[in-house]
Design a protein around this motif. Structure first.
Motif, PDB file in Angstrom:
ATOM      1  N   ALA A 150      30.558  37.185  43.687  1.00 45.13           N
ATOM      2  CA  ALA A 150      31.079  35.880  43.282  1.00 45.13           C
ATOM      3  C   ALA A 150      32.471  35.983  42.669  1.00 45.13           C
ATOM      4  O   ALA A 150      33.346  35.163  42.954  1.00 45.13           O
ATOM      5  CB  ALA A 150      30.109  35.222  42.294  1.00 45.13           C
ATOM      6  N   ALA A 151      32.689  36.989  41.814  1.00 48.42           N
ATOM      7  CA  ALA A 151      33.994  37.130  41.166  1.00 48.42           C
ATOM      8  C   ALA A 151      35.080  37.462  42.184  1.00 48.42           C
ATOM      9  O   ALA A 151      36.201  36.941  42.097  1.00 48.42           O
ATOM     10  CB  ALA A 151      33.925  38.210  40.093  1.00 48.42           C
ATOM     11  N   GLY A 152      34.763  38.311  43.150  1.00 45.79           N
ATOM     12  CA  GLY A 152      35.758  38.644  44.165  1.00 45.79           C
ATOM     13  C   GLY A 152      36.126  37.455  45.023  1.00 45.79           C
ATOM     14  O   GLY A 152      37.310  37.168  45.249  1.00 45.79           O
ATOM     15  N   ILE A 153      35.129  36.723  45.495  1.00 44.71           N
ATOM     16  CA  ILE A 153      35.400  35.557  46.333  1.00 44.71           C
ATOM     17  C   ILE A 153      36.107  34.467  45.541  1.00 44.71           C
ATOM     18  O   ILE A 153      37.062  33.841  46.017  1.00 44.71           O
ATOM     19  CB  ILE A 153      34.085  35.023  46.937  1.00 44.71           C
ATOM     20  CG1 ILE A 153      33.475  36.063  47.878  1.00 44.71           C
ATOM     21  CG2 ILE A 153      34.323  33.724  47.684  1.00 44.71           C
ATOM     22  CD1 ILE A 153      32.125  35.667  48.431  1.00 44.71           C
ATOM     23  N   GLY A 154      35.661  34.222  44.308  1.00 49.82           N
ATOM     24  CA  GLY A 154      36.271  33.171  43.500  1.00 49.82           C
ATOM     25  C   GLY A 154      37.728  33.434  43.198  1.00 49.82           C
ATOM     26  O   GLY A 154      38.545  32.502  43.185  1.00 49.82           O
TER      27      GLY A 154
END
Length: 793
Positions: free
Chosen positions: A656-660
């Motif tokens: 989630a952190a990478g995509i966000g």
């Protein structure tokens, strides 16, 4: 069949809740406040602390009768020089004047305005300025787009000429200075742009004198304004560094006594310089060229204090906070990155020596006091960002030395939060500190979002109204902390549930987090909600153990895509002014301008990647995890084997952190903020697991398990008199029951928290290593003396 349908059902739940949260939009103010004429008056550098009844009586009366707000005078260059501000005003997009400039300074040369006749004027440099903005800058602005949208426009003063010049350089009607009686000139065209001067310098007497002159000019404009006219006054630019918030006032029929806002900010009392052009066209009932304009038409909103002094003091205080935030935020993240780097280095020798020797001889273990001190430091490091967010409850920016005040408040909150975690129930358990820290972080960010994100606006770990990127909802740092906190909370709760219920628990917690992030009433971050959906899907898929197989990854990907497609279909049906980031991108892609948005996002990612201290946090956290914690001696793989739901939560956080970060144009900022919370907690839990990696069952004593023993020498586990430690091994009776720290009802942590040490129907027990590998490893339940049990790896 139920096992096969579970991923489908969970995917549908996440997607349905996500689309429900993203579909609703806040009600907008009524934009139908028509006018026959619009007068845009600008004063470069005018701030709310320059406005008072004595020095600027005309402006004071205008503000008392009309609607007011704080203006972010952002342009394509920083700082926004006067010529950049006027150009941005006329473009309705972030623009800048071409020319050489030093870093942080403005061009020394002025603007050439030619008057070939007595009616209009010509800017010979305009064509090169247009080419510079469209070819060299990422925003694709078209200077003169505002004047091209009306049949006729008037410019008074050189700054107004820059704003009113058409793309080929022609100004329809021009006067170099305000006439003694400007009524005829202001009534000759539906749109008039007036340069009222400049307010600059740090000396209060000088600023008051310049503000008084601009006020006298404004009085003549108001006296000569055409009937049924809207007058917009704005501080169109900065005049020094650092940047500040400026004055915005709208006075006309339907604009009485309110706050100014716009869909581009979605925050009462705030609008951007690029909003003025679409506001003028909307008031004139002219079509707004949305492909050219980035701004949105401003509207008045009720809720302004009846006393104008109170309202202006609120705007002045917001400007003071925004001005104090930037230097404080810079050194805060630098100190945080340095401290976490130092702590990571200090943890390495502890990890190497945390695994105790099983035999009578071996290296001396690290002192319990040292381990306890390092644990407290890890907890404090994980709580640093939530504490800095909560520090904005105290008005630290009003002090004479705001940086020191912020430091004192933040340190006090960190100490208090660390004490709460240390003395919370279950602290001595392996996952006790992780659950408490994740809960506190989620609570701080969640309550702030539910109450209007007041702590994030102009906050040190929030976002600045001066930057012009975001004014409401969740910022990049808040999104990272909330993603990490909510998923770790979900993993902690799921680990305590029976294995069959863990996906449901993870989806329940994750879906609530998606609603908070994506709802336009709350987090207002559609790309963040899409990223979190992918993270929740991954976490739910592997929280019962096993690897992230292709089928599980496929379901997680399908959940993110389904949410994206569903929200995009809804977003595209909205009016253009109300579309979110997804709808705007798809609309731009459809009309051929999507490449420009991709270019802006890519440029923003690169700039943030290079300049942000959070990049250091993200890279350092990844290095510690990969090079130390995931090594055979690092303990994290053992932690993941015993607690698969925690492994799932951390994996979902990474996804989630990478995509966000990539979708939001903030590179590794989201990952850095998430890592600041996750990595210290992973290191602490790994230390506690390693402390019991080679424990043996001692005859005559009660066995214990990693899940119930504290590395800091707490009352649980083998620190009891006669207590032994046997994670995942056979109990002393040899009857196949799992060893554990017997609780009040005889239950052990292996059944209530780890959930993976229970014997199966054949009297055999899953070991930690087998859970990590996704397959049960069978340990004979009978006939094996306790002293010969081999510890699980």
């Amino acid at each position: 069949m139920l096992r096969k349908l579970t991923p489908v059902l969970l995917t549908l739940v996440v997607v349905a809740l996500g689309i429900t949260a993203l579909a609703a939009r806040p009600e907008r103010g009524d934009p139908d406040r028509g006018a026959d004429f619009v007068v845009l008056a600008g004063v470069a550098g005018l701030r709310w602390d320059d406005v008072d009844p004595e020095s600027t009586p005309t402006l004071w009366r205008m503000a008392e009768e009309g609607s007011i707000g704080s203006l972010s005078a952002r342009s394509a260059h920083r700082p926004t020089c006067p010529v950049d501000g006027w150009l941005t005003l006329g473009a309705g997009n972030f623009a800048a004047w071409n020319g050489s400039r030093v870093a942080g300074g403005c061009p020394a040369t002025g603007v050439t305005v030619e008057q070939p006749d007595r009616i209009g004027a010509n800017l010979p440099d305009q064509e090169s300025v247009v080419a510079y903005n469209q070819d060299k800058l990422a925003w694709g602005a078209t200077p003169g787009a505002l004047s091209e949208s009306v049949r006729c426009s008037v410019a008074i003063g050189p700054g107004a000429a820059v704003a009113a010049a058409r793309p080929f350089g022609r100004v329809d009607r021009y006067a170099p200075a305000l006439p003694a009686d400007p009524a005829e000139l202001l009534g000759s065209c539906v749109l008039s742009i007036v340069d009222l001067g400049i307010v600059d310098g740090a000396d209060r007497a000088t600023r008051n004198a310049q503000a008084r002159q601009a006020d006298a000019q404004l009085a003549r404009v108001l006296a000569a304004r055409p009937p049924r006219s809207l007058v917009l006054l704005a501080g169109v630019s900065d005049t020094d560094t650092p940047s500040r918030l400026h004055v915005a006032v709208a006075n006309g029929p339907g604009w009485e006594r309110g706050w100014l806002t716009s869909p581009s900010t979605n925050r009462h009392g705030y609008l951007q310089l690029v909003d003025l052009a679409p506001t003028a066209l909307a008031a004139l009932d002219r079509p707004v060229p949305d492909r050219l304009f980035l701004g949105r038409a401003a509207v008045p909103i009720d809720g302004r204090p009846a006393d104008l002094r109170t309202a202006i003091d609120e705007r002045t205080d917001a400007d003071r906070e925004a001005g104090a935030r930037r230097p404080v935020a810079g050194w805060f993240f630098t100190v945080l990155a340095t401290a976490q780097l130092a702590l990571s280095v200090a943890v390495l020798p502890l990890l190497r020596r945390a695994r105790r020797h099983a035999g009578p001889h071996g290296p001396e273990p690290v002192s319990r006091r040292v381990v306890a001190a390092v644990e407290l430091l890890l907890i404090a490091a994980a709580l640093a960002v939530p504490a800095a967010l909560l520090a904005d409850v105290v008005p630290w920016w009003r002090g004479q030395h705001p940086g020191w005040w912020f430091s004192a408040v933040t340190v006090a909150l960190i100490v208090g939060g660390t004490a709460v975690v240390r003395f919370s129930p279950g602290h001595d358990r392996t996952l006790g500190p992780l659950g408490a820290v994740a809960g506190l972080a989620t609570l701080v960010v969640g309550v702030d979002v539910l109450t209007g994100s007041r702590l994030q606006l102009n906050g040190v770990v929030g976002y600045s109204a001066l930057a012009g990127d975001r004014y409401a909802g969740l910022g990049a740092v808040g999104l990272g902390v909330f993603i990490a906190g909510s998923l770790l909370c979900g993993g902690w709760l799921a680990q305590r549930a029976p294995r069959a219920w863990r996906p449901m628990v993870m989806v329940g917690v994750g879906s609530a987090a998606v609603v908070v992030v994506g709802s336009p009433y709350l987090g207002a971050d559609s790309t963040g909600a899409i990223a979190l959906t992918a993270g929740v899907s991954v976490a739910a898929a592997i929280c019962t153990g096993g690897w992230l197989t292709m089928s599980r990854l496929a379901w997680a990907t399908m959940a993110g895509l389904a949410l994206t497609i569903g929200f995009a279909m809804i977003d595209l049906r909205r009016p253009e002014a109300e579309r979110g980031a997804v709808g705007q991108f798809l609309a731009a892609f459809g009309d051929g301008t999507g490449g420009l948005i991709v270019h802006r996002s890519s440029a923003a990612n690169v700039e943030t990647l290079v300049n942000s201290p959070l990049t250091v946090l993200a890279v350092a956290g990844a290095a510690l995890v990969w090079l130390a914690l995931l090594q055979p001696w690092g303990g994290l793989m053992r932690l993941f084997g015993i607690y698969p739901a925690i492994r799932a939560a951390m994996a979902g956080t990474g996804v989630a952190a990478g995509i966000g970060g990539v979708l939001g144009g903030v590179a590794l900022d989201v990952a850095g903020a998430a890592g600041a919370l996750v990595v210290p907690m992973a290191a602490l839990a790994a230390l506690r697991v390693l402390d019991h990696a080679t424990d043996r069952t001692q005859p005559g004593g009660r066995p214990s398990v990693e899940a119930g023993s504290g590395a800091a020498g707490g009352p649980s586990g083998g620190d009891r008199p006669g207590g032994g430690r046997t994670p995942g091994a056979v109990g002393p009776g040899g009857a196949g029951q799992p060893s554990g720290d017997a609780g009040p009802a005889g239950a052990s942590d292996s059944t209530t928290e780890a959930g993976d040490g229970c014997p199966d129907a054949r009297g055999e027990t899953e070991t930690a290593g087998s859970v990590a590998a996704g397959r049960p490893a069978r340990v004979p339940a009978q006939g094996v003396p306790a002293s010969t049990v081999v510890p699980t790896a």
